[in-house]
Design an enzyme around this catalytic site. Structure first.
Site, PDB file in Angstrom:
ATOM      1  N   HIS A  25       0.601  -1.173  -0.136  1.00 41.28           N
ATOM      2  CA  HIS A  25       0.044  -0.045   0.073  1.00 41.28           C
ATOM      3  C   HIS A  25       0.913   1.122  -0.085  1.00 41.28           C
ATOM      4  O   HIS A  25       2.083   1.276   0.443  1.00 41.28           O
ATOM      5  CB  HIS A  25      -0.749   0.118   1.068  1.00 41.28           C
ATOM      6  CG  HIS A  25      -1.964   0.833   1.325  1.00 41.28           C
ATOM      7  ND1 HIS A  25      -1.540   2.248   1.857  1.00 41.28           N
ATOM      8  CD2 HIS A  25      -3.262   1.072   1.255  1.00 41.28           C
ATOM      9  CE1 HIS A  25      -2.859   3.006   1.899  1.00 41.28           C
ATOM     10  NE2 HIS A  25      -3.830   2.249   1.521  1.00 41.28           N
ATOM     11  N   CYS A  73      -4.666   2.672  -3.687  1.00 42.63           N
ATOM     12  CA  CYS A  73      -3.595   3.100  -3.068  1.00 42.63           C
ATOM     13  C   CYS A  73      -2.328   2.072  -3.188  1.00 42.63           C
ATOM     14  O   CYS A  73      -1.514   1.871  -2.433  1.00 42.63           O
ATOM     15  CB  CYS A  73      -3.784   3.316  -1.400  1.00 42.63           C
ATOM     16  SG  CYS A  73      -4.978   4.558  -1.184  1.00 42.63           S
ATOM     17  N   ASP A 108       3.113  -4.461   8.017  1.00 47.43           N
ATOM     18  CA  ASP A 108       1.846  -3.659   7.892  1.00 47.43           C
ATOM     19  C   ASP A 108       0.813  -4.683   8.057  1.00 47.43           C
ATOM     20  O   ASP A 108       0.415  -5.593   7.178  1.00 47.43           O
ATOM     21  CB  ASP A 108       2.046  -3.128   6.519  1.00 47.43           C
ATOM     22  CG  ASP A 108       0.622  -2.403   6.027  1.00 47.43           C
ATOM     23  OD1 ASP A 108      -0.447  -2.493   6.904  1.00 47.43           O
ATOM     24  OD2 ASP A 108       0.521  -1.612   5.203  1.00 47.43           O
ATOM     25  N   LYS A 116     -10.367  -0.537  10.577  1.00 49.43           N
ATOM     26  CA  LYS A 116     -10.869  -1.835  10.008  1.00 49.43           C
ATOM     27  C   LYS A 116     -10.922  -3.084  10.778  1.00 49.43           C
ATOM     28  O   LYS A 116     -11.487  -4.180  10.130  1.00 49.43           O
ATOM     29  CB  LYS A 116      -9.437  -2.276   9.192  1.00 49.43           C
ATOM     30  CG  LYS A 116      -9.137  -0.957   8.021  1.00 49.43           C
ATOM     31  CD  LYS A 116      -8.191  -1.346   7.077  1.00 49.43           C
ATOM     32  CE  LYS A 116      -7.086  -0.521   6.635  1.00 49.43           C
ATOM     33  NZ  LYS A 116      -8.177   0.223   5.379  1.00 49.43           N
ATOM     34  N   GLN A 169      -4.356  -4.979   7.047  1.00 55.82           N
ATOM     35  CA  GLN A 169      -5.527  -6.225   6.545  1.00 55.82           C
ATOM     36  C   GLN A 169      -5.705  -7.290   7.146  1.00 55.82           C
ATOM     37  O   GLN A 169      -6.555  -8.000   6.981  1.00 55.82           O
ATOM     38  CB  GLN A 169      -5.329  -6.331   5.028  1.00 55.82           C
ATOM     39  CG  GLN A 169      -5.553  -4.955   4.139  1.00 55.82           C
ATOM     40  CD  GLN A 169      -6.812  -4.565   4.139  1.00 55.82           C
ATOM     41  OE1 GLN A 169      -7.791  -5.287   4.484  1.00 55.82           O
ATOM     42  NE2 GLN A 169      -7.085  -3.279   3.653  1.00 55.82           N
TER      43      GLN A 169
HETATM   44  N1  C6P Z   1      -6.213   0.412   3.008  1.00 58.33           N
HETATM   45  C1  C6P Z   1      -8.040   0.068   1.287  1.00 58.33           C
HETATM   46  O1  C6P Z   1      -9.048   0.748   1.217  1.00 58.33           O
HETATM   47  P1  C6P Z   1      -4.953   3.563   7.439  1.00 58.33           P
HETATM   48  O2  C6P Z   1      -5.371   4.457   6.405  1.00 58.33           O
HETATM   49  O3  C6P Z   1      -3.619   4.106   8.017  1.00 58.33           O
HETATM   50  O4  C6P Z   1      -5.888   3.200   8.315  1.00 58.33           O
HETATM   51  O5  C6P Z   1      -4.375   2.353   6.613  1.00 58.33           O
HETATM   52  C2  C6P Z   1      -3.579   2.443   5.376  1.00 58.33           C
HETATM   53  C3  C6P Z   1      -3.423   0.910   5.110  1.00 58.33           C
HETATM   54  C4  C6P Z   1      -2.100   0.510   5.264  1.00 58.33           C
HETATM   55  N2  C6P Z   1      -1.783  -0.918   4.678  1.00 58.33           N
HETATM   56  C5  C6P Z   1      -2.516  -1.468   4.031  1.00 58.33           C
HETATM   57  C6  C6P Z   1      -2.380  -2.746   3.531  1.00 58.33           C
HETATM   58  C7  C6P Z   1      -3.922  -1.000   3.876  1.00 58.33           C
HETATM   59  O6  C6P Z   1      -4.622  -1.815   3.214  1.00 58.33           O
HETATM   60  C8  C6P Z   1      -4.156   0.407   4.279  1.00 58.33           C
HETATM   61  C9  C6P Z   1      -5.595   1.027   4.058  1.00 58.33           C
HETATM   62  C10 C6P Z   1      -7.750   1.088   2.496  1.00 58.33           C
HETATM   63  O7  C6P Z   1      -7.504  -0.681   1.066  1.00 58.33           O
HETATM   64  C11 C6P Z   1      -7.935   2.390   2.486  1.00 58.33           C
HETATM   65  S1  C6P Z   1      -6.824   3.095   1.114  1.00 58.33           S
END
Ligand code: C6P
Length: 402
Positions: free
Chosen positions: A120, A361, A197, A223, A200
């Site tokens: 991401h 993203c 990370d 999430k 997910q």
């Molecule tokens: N992905 C998606 O629709 P934040 O925004 O900080 O809570 O998470 C960022 C993030 C980082 N790593 C991974 C693997 C992610 O999937 C995400 C967030 C969402 O896929 C919003 S872009």
């Protein structure tokens, strides 16, 4: 799992969009929030709203107790060795930026950081920002056609200049669950620390940071059925102790003078300013909720939904699924013929289906597959087989319109 009963905890699932019943398949972007978590937020505002770690008065003590109880719940949830290793952040993004900024001080001109092609943007751009301050290089582990990582290539990418590895536990696009334990072992054999990370993975599978032996693990509350604006960064004490703080301000200090400032003990050294104490307390309730369902039950329910949805979507002519790894979370990204993902997403929305469209993203990954966007359906335990049936019919119907 009694899905009917569970769905009653999520009133939003009862609403309509354009006169059609909502089918919420955008859980990888953000999951919905059960009533118990909403009630925990309301209760904090109605009964316990006071700044934490600062006041001797009752309300402040109550709010502090709730935040620290939440920290202990997070610790147990990921099996960290100590609450000192659990830092509250605004989300995964902030957690990774914190590490890139503070660990970045130990990374120098000419050093290399290994990331993967499926990251991401949150796990690419913070390292690039560091690269603008120092001349470091990002080394990229390739993704194979089925969406798995090329682990042999990964092993070969290590050199004397490798200083850090930053990898996702589960891809937000392909659903691939990476063999992070094995990847961490390889990195440690080269004396290189690893950030995972977990945005997910944490909501969908049991995570044990001691078993993984990761050095850092970042995830987001929104999430995992929790509030927005809160996240967690796990870090091994040995690193956190050596790192300088990410931000300066109240509560992260021990003493301040114009000559010299000393830092507070862990984890407060990394929690400058007033935290989102309402959200943090509610994250504790979200963890209780997840635990009451059972992480293993969640994982097997979602696997079942994934398999069913995969089979139904594969029946559609011209539909291609991106990401068919054997070990995969409940995310299906796809395209039908050359129909633009955005156009299809808009039409699906008109029929009540909430899916994500575009590059998710993860632009380098889109480039890998030679597309500019995909449609993504991502599932949670509260989704149903009936919703999947209706979705497959809707995708077929919409495809026929192009
Ligand atoms: N992905 C998606 O629709 P934040 O925004 O900080 O809570 O998470 C960022 C993030 C980082 N790593 C991974 C693997 C992610 O999937 C995400 C967030 C969402 O896929 C919003 S872009």
């Amino acid at each position: 799992m009694n899905i009917e009963e569970i769905r009653q905890e999520f009133p939003i699932l009862e609403r309509e969009v354009d006169g059609k019943p909502l089918v919420y398949f955008d859980n990888a972007a953000t999951s919905q929030t059960p009533l118990c978590v909403v009630n925990a937020i309301t209760e904090m505002y109605n009964c316990h709203k006071a700044n934490v770690h600062r006041g001797v008065h009752t309300l402040s003590q109550e709010a502090t107790d709730r935040v620290e109880a939440s920290r202990e719940k997070v610790r147990a949830f990921i099996n960290a060795a100590s609450v000192q290793e659990v830092i509250f952040t605004r989300g995964t993004t902030e957690g990774i930026n914190l590490v890139a900024s503070s660990m970045g001080e130990k990374i120098f001109n000419g050093d290399e950081i290994i990331v993967t092609q499926m990251e991401h943007h949150s796990n690419i751009v913070p390292w690039q920002l560091l690269g603008q301050r120092k001349r470091i290089r990002l080394i990229v582990v390739p993704v194979k056609e089925d969406g798995t990582l090329d682990i042999e290539a990964y092993e070969d990418l290590f050199s004397d200049s490798t200083r850090f590895v930053a990898i996702s536990h589960m891809s937000n696009v392909l659903g691939t669950v990476n063999p992070v334990k094995q990847m961490i072992e390889i990195a440690h054999a080269h004396d290189v620390p690893v950030l995972v990370d977990g945005a997910q993975a944490a909501p969908h599978m049991p995570v044990d940071v001691q078993d993984l032996d990761c050095d850092f693990y970042a995830f987001s509350a929104h999430k995992m059925y929790g509030p927005t604006g809160v996240g967690v960064l796990y870090g091994k004490k040995k690193w956190l102790e050596r790192m300088t703080p990410y931000q300066g301000g109240g509560e992260m200090i021990s003493t301040v003078s114009f000559k010299n400032t000393t830092w507070a003990d862990l984890p407060f050294k990394f929690e400058a300013g007033t935290p989102d104490f309402v959200g943090i307390a509610a994250l504790g309730t979200a963890i209780d909720y997840i635990q009451s369902l059972g992480m293993d039950n969640i994982a097997s329910r979602e696997q079942e939904l994934l398999e069913y949805a995969t089979a139904r979507l594969q029946e559609i002519d011209g539909l291609r699924i991106y990401g068919t790894a054997p070990h995969k979370g409940a995310v299906i990204s796809f395209l039908v013929n050359d129909i633009n993902s955005y156009d299809m997403g808009l039409l699906l929305d008109k029929l009540g289906f909430a899916v994500r469209t575009g590059h998710h993203c993860a632009q380098p990954l889109m480039e890998r597959y030679g597309v500019t966007g995909m449609i993504r359906a991502s599932f949670s335990f509260y989704n149903t087989h009936d919703e999947i049936d209706r979705f497959a019919q809707a995708v077929q119907r919409v495809s026929a319109m192009f």
